[in-house]
Design an enzyme around this catalytic site. Structure first.
Site, mmCIF file in Angstrom:
data_model
loop_
_atom_site.group_PDB
_atom_site.id
_atom_site.type_symbol
_atom_site.label_atom_id
_atom_site.label_comp_id
_atom_site.label_asym_id
_atom_site.label_seq_id
_atom_site.Cartn_x
_atom_site.Cartn_y
_atom_site.Cartn_z
ATOM 1 N N TYR A 29 -1.314 -0.311 10.533
ATOM 2 C CA TYR A 29 -1.571 -0.701 9.142
ATOM 3 C C TYR A 29 -0.391 -0.277 8.253
ATOM 4 O O TYR A 29 0.137 -1.075 7.471
ATOM 5 C CB TYR A 29 -2.882 -0.073 8.648
ATOM 6 C CG TYR A 29 -3.193 -0.419 7.201
ATOM 7 C CD1 TYR A 29 -3.207 -1.743 6.763
ATOM 8 C CD2 TYR A 29 -3.449 0.582 6.263
ATOM 9 C CE1 TYR A 29 -3.477 -2.060 5.435
ATOM 10 C CE2 TYR A 29 -3.712 0.275 4.936
ATOM 11 C CZ TYR A 29 -3.724 -1.047 4.534
ATOM 12 O OH TYR A 29 -3.976 -1.359 3.221
ATOM 13 N N SER A 51 0.868 -1.186 0.000
ATOM 14 C CA SER A 51 0.000 0.000 0.000
ATOM 15 C C SER A 51 0.897 1.226 0.000
ATOM 16 O O SER A 51 2.050 1.163 0.459
ATOM 17 C CB SER A 51 -0.875 0.015 1.258
ATOM 18 O OG SER A 51 -1.441 1.307 1.442
HETATM 19 P P1 NAP Z 1 -11.488 -6.218 0.627
HETATM 20 O O1 NAP Z 1 -12.455 -6.070 -0.486
HETATM 21 O O2 NAP Z 1 -11.951 -6.056 2.037
HETATM 22 O O3 NAP Z 1 -10.755 -7.614 0.437
HETATM 23 C C1 NAP Z 1 -10.020 -8.252 1.452
HETATM 24 C C2 NAP Z 1 -9.946 -9.714 1.109
HETATM 25 O O4 NAP Z 1 -9.204 -10.385 2.127
HETATM 26 C C3 NAP Z 1 -11.327 -10.365 1.050
HETATM 27 O O5 NAP Z 1 -11.355 -11.306 0.005
HETATM 28 C C4 NAP Z 1 -11.434 -11.077 2.393
HETATM 29 O O6 NAP Z 1 -12.288 -12.199 2.218
HETATM 30 C C5 NAP Z 1 -9.989 -11.473 2.630
HETATM 31 N N1 NAP Z 1 -9.718 -11.682 4.035
HETATM 32 C C6 NAP Z 1 -9.901 -10.800 5.067
HETATM 33 N N2 NAP Z 1 -9.574 -11.399 6.230
HETATM 34 C C7 NAP Z 1 -9.174 -12.663 5.927
HETATM 35 C C8 NAP Z 1 -8.749 -13.763 6.703
HETATM 36 N N3 NAP Z 1 -8.646 -13.690 8.045
HETATM 37 N N4 NAP Z 1 -8.448 -14.922 6.083
HETATM 38 C C9 NAP Z 1 -8.564 -15.019 4.726
HETATM 39 N N5 NAP Z 1 -8.954 -14.013 3.939
HETATM 40 C C10 NAP Z 1 -9.260 -12.852 4.538
HETATM 41 O O7 NAP Z 1 -10.299 -5.154 0.456
HETATM 42 P P2 NAP Z 1 -9.267 -4.896 -0.739
HETATM 43 O O8 NAP Z 1 -9.169 -3.439 -0.864
HETATM 44 O O9 NAP Z 1 -9.586 -5.709 -1.918
HETATM 45 O O10 NAP Z 1 -7.931 -5.397 -0.038
HETATM 46 C C11 NAP Z 1 -7.016 -6.268 -0.658
HETATM 47 C C12 NAP Z 1 -5.599 -5.838 -0.294
HETATM 48 O O11 NAP Z 1 -5.346 -4.550 -0.840
HETATM 49 C C13 NAP Z 1 -5.309 -5.728 1.201
HETATM 50 O O12 NAP Z 1 -4.046 -6.293 1.474
HETATM 51 C C14 NAP Z 1 -5.278 -4.231 1.457
HETATM 52 O O13 NAP Z 1 -4.449 -3.907 2.536
HETATM 53 C C15 NAP Z 1 -4.703 -3.761 0.130
HETATM 54 N N6 NAP Z 1 -4.938 -2.347 -0.181
HETATM 55 C C16 NAP Z 1 -6.204 -1.862 -0.291
HETATM 56 C C17 NAP Z 1 -6.391 -0.525 -0.566
HETATM 57 C C18 NAP Z 1 -7.752 0.076 -0.668
HETATM 58 O O14 NAP Z 1 -7.854 1.327 -0.641
HETATM 59 N N7 NAP Z 1 -8.809 -0.712 -0.840
HETATM 60 C C19 NAP Z 1 -5.285 0.322 -0.736
HETATM 61 C C20 NAP Z 1 -4.015 -0.200 -0.609
HETATM 62 C C21 NAP Z 1 -3.850 -1.547 -0.341
HETATM 63 P P3 NAP Z 1 -13.184 -12.914 3.342
HETATM 64 O O15 NAP Z 1 -13.885 -11.842 4.114
HETATM 65 O O16 NAP Z 1 -14.077 -13.795 2.512
HETATM 66 O O17 NAP Z 1 -12.219 -13.705 4.161
#
Ligand code: NAP
Length: 274
Positions: A156, A143
Site C-alpha cells: 500500500y 497518502s
Molecule cells: P473508501 O470509503 O473505502 O472509498 C474508496 C472508494 O473507491 C469507494 O468509492 C469505492 O467505491 C471505490 N472503489 C474501490 N474499489 C474500486 C474499484 N475496483 N473500482 C472502482 N471504484 C472502486 O475509502 P477512502 O478513505 O474514501 O479512500 C479514498 C482514497 O483515499 C484512497 O485512494 C485511499 O487510499 C486514500 N486514503 C485514505 C485514507 C484513510 O485513512 N481513509 C488515508 C490516506 C489516503 P465502490 O466500492 O462503490 O467501488
C-alpha cells in the site's frame, strides 16, 4: 443552489463513499458538473440525486470496476471524449494494514492495479484533452504512507509512493501546459477504508484520525493556496519545505561518472583480498 459559475466538469473516481463522496459534494458546490465513478451504482445514484437537487449541477454516474479492463476502458473513453472535463480526481483506492507475511499476493496485486495502473491509465486518458483545451487540473489522492511506508502494509505504501512520484513528474512535465497537479497525502481519515483494509478505525487512537469532511476541506484549501503536495494534518509547512529542499539538494549529485569517495576504499581493499 450554488452561487458559483460553472467551472466545467470534474470526474471523480471512488465517489460512492468516503473521501470521494465529500469531494463530489464540495466540487458541486464550487460550481462543477460531475461525473461520479465507482462500482456501487445505488450509492452513486443516491449521491447524484442529492447533489443535483441541492446544487442544480448536472451529475452523471458511471458504474465501473476500475480493476476490470473493459470497465476501465469505458471510463478512459469518457475522459478522452468529454470536452467539458476540466478536473480529474484520482481518488479510488484500496489499502491494507497487514505485513507481507500475513498478506495475500492476489489482494496485493488488486491493490496495485487499482491504486497504480487505473490511476495511471485514467491520467493518460485525461491529459491530452486537457492540454488541447488549454488547461485543467488533476488531483491525485496519495497518502502519508507514500512518505512513511513503515506505517501500514508495504505494498500500500509503495502504491502511494508511486502516486507521489508520478504526480511530481506530471507537475514537472505539464508545468508549461497550464495543468495544475495536486497530490493530497491524508493521514488516517474516518471512512470505510479501514474496515476494508483490515483494521477497524476504532482501533486507532482518536487523536490521529481526521473526519473526511475536514480532510477534503483542508485539501481544497491547499489547492486554492497553490500547493503541490498537501498534507492536511501537518502543522508546520516549513517541515514539508525542508523535506523538498533536502530532495533538491540531492539532485545535482544523483548521477555521476565516478562512485562517491567513500565506496572507493572498500573496492580497493576487496581487490587486494583476491
Ligand atoms: P473508501 O470509503 O473505502 O472509498 C474508496 C472508494 O473507491 C469507494 O468509492 C469505492 O467505491 C471505490 N472503489 C474501490 N474499489 C474500486 C474499484 N475496483 N473500482 C472502482 N471504484 C472502486 O475509502 P477512502 O478513505 O474514501 O479512500 C479514498 C482514497 O483515499 C484512497 O485512494 C485511499 O487510499 C486514500 N486514503 C485514505 C485514507 C484513510 O485513512 N481513509 C488515508 C490516506 C489516503 P465502490 O466500492 O462503490 O467501488
Amino acid at each position: 443552489m450554488s452561487s458559483h459559475s460553472n467551472t466545467g466538469t470534474a470526474l471523480i473516481t471512488g465517489a460512492s463513499s468516503g473521501i470521494g463522496a465529500i469531494y463530489a459534494d464540495r466540487l458541486a458546490r464550487r460550481g462543477y458538473n460531475l461525473i461520479l465513478v465507482a462500482r456501487n451504482r445505488e450509492r452513486l445514484d443516491a449521491l447524484a440525486r442529492r447533489l443535483a437537487d441541492e446544487t442544480g449541477r448536472t451529475i452523471e454516474v458511471v458504474a465501473a470496476d476500475l480493476n476490470k479492463t473493459s470497465d476501465l476502458a469505458r471510463v478512459e473513453a469518457v475522459l478522452r471524449s468529454d470536452a467539458s472535463i476540466t478536473l480529474l480526481v484520482n481518488n479510488a483506492g484500496l489499502g491494507a494494514t497487514a505485513p507481507l507475511l500475513a498478506s495475500d499476493i492476489e489482494k496485493m496485486t488488486d491493490m496495485i492495479n487499482l491504486n497504480v495502473t487505473a490511476l495511471t491509465r485514467l491520467t493518460y486518458a485525461a491529459v491530452p484533452g486537457l492540454v488541447a483545451r488549454g488547461g485543467g487540473s488533476i488531483i491525485n489522492i496519495a497518502s502519508i504512507v507514500g512518505i512513511a511506508p513503515e506505517v501500514l502494509n508495504g505494498v500500500y505504501g509503495g502504491t502511494k509512493a508511486f502516486v507521489l512520484a508520478f504526480s511530481q513528474s506530471l507537475k514537472h512535465e505539464l508545468a508549461d501546459k497550464n495543468i495544475r497537479v495536486q497530490a493530497v497525502a491524508p493521514g488516517a481519515t474516518a471512512t470505510d477504508f479501514w474496515d476494508i483494509a483490515g483494521t477497524p478505525i476504532q482501533h486507532l487512537p482518536g487523536e490521529i484520525v481526521m473526519t473526511a469532511d475536514a480532510m477534503v476541506d483542508a485539501a481544497l484549501a491547499g489547492l486554492d493556496m497553490g500547493e503541490f503536495v498537501t498534507i492536511p494534518s501537518l502543522p508546520d509547512i516549513a517541515d514539508l519545505h525542508a523535506y523538498e529542499a533536502a530532495r533538491q539538494k540531492l539532485m545535482p549529485n544523483l548521477s555521476r561518472q565516478v562512485p562517491a569517495a567513500r565506496y572507493l576504499g572498500s573496492a580497493i581493499s576487496n581487490v587486494r583480498a583476491h
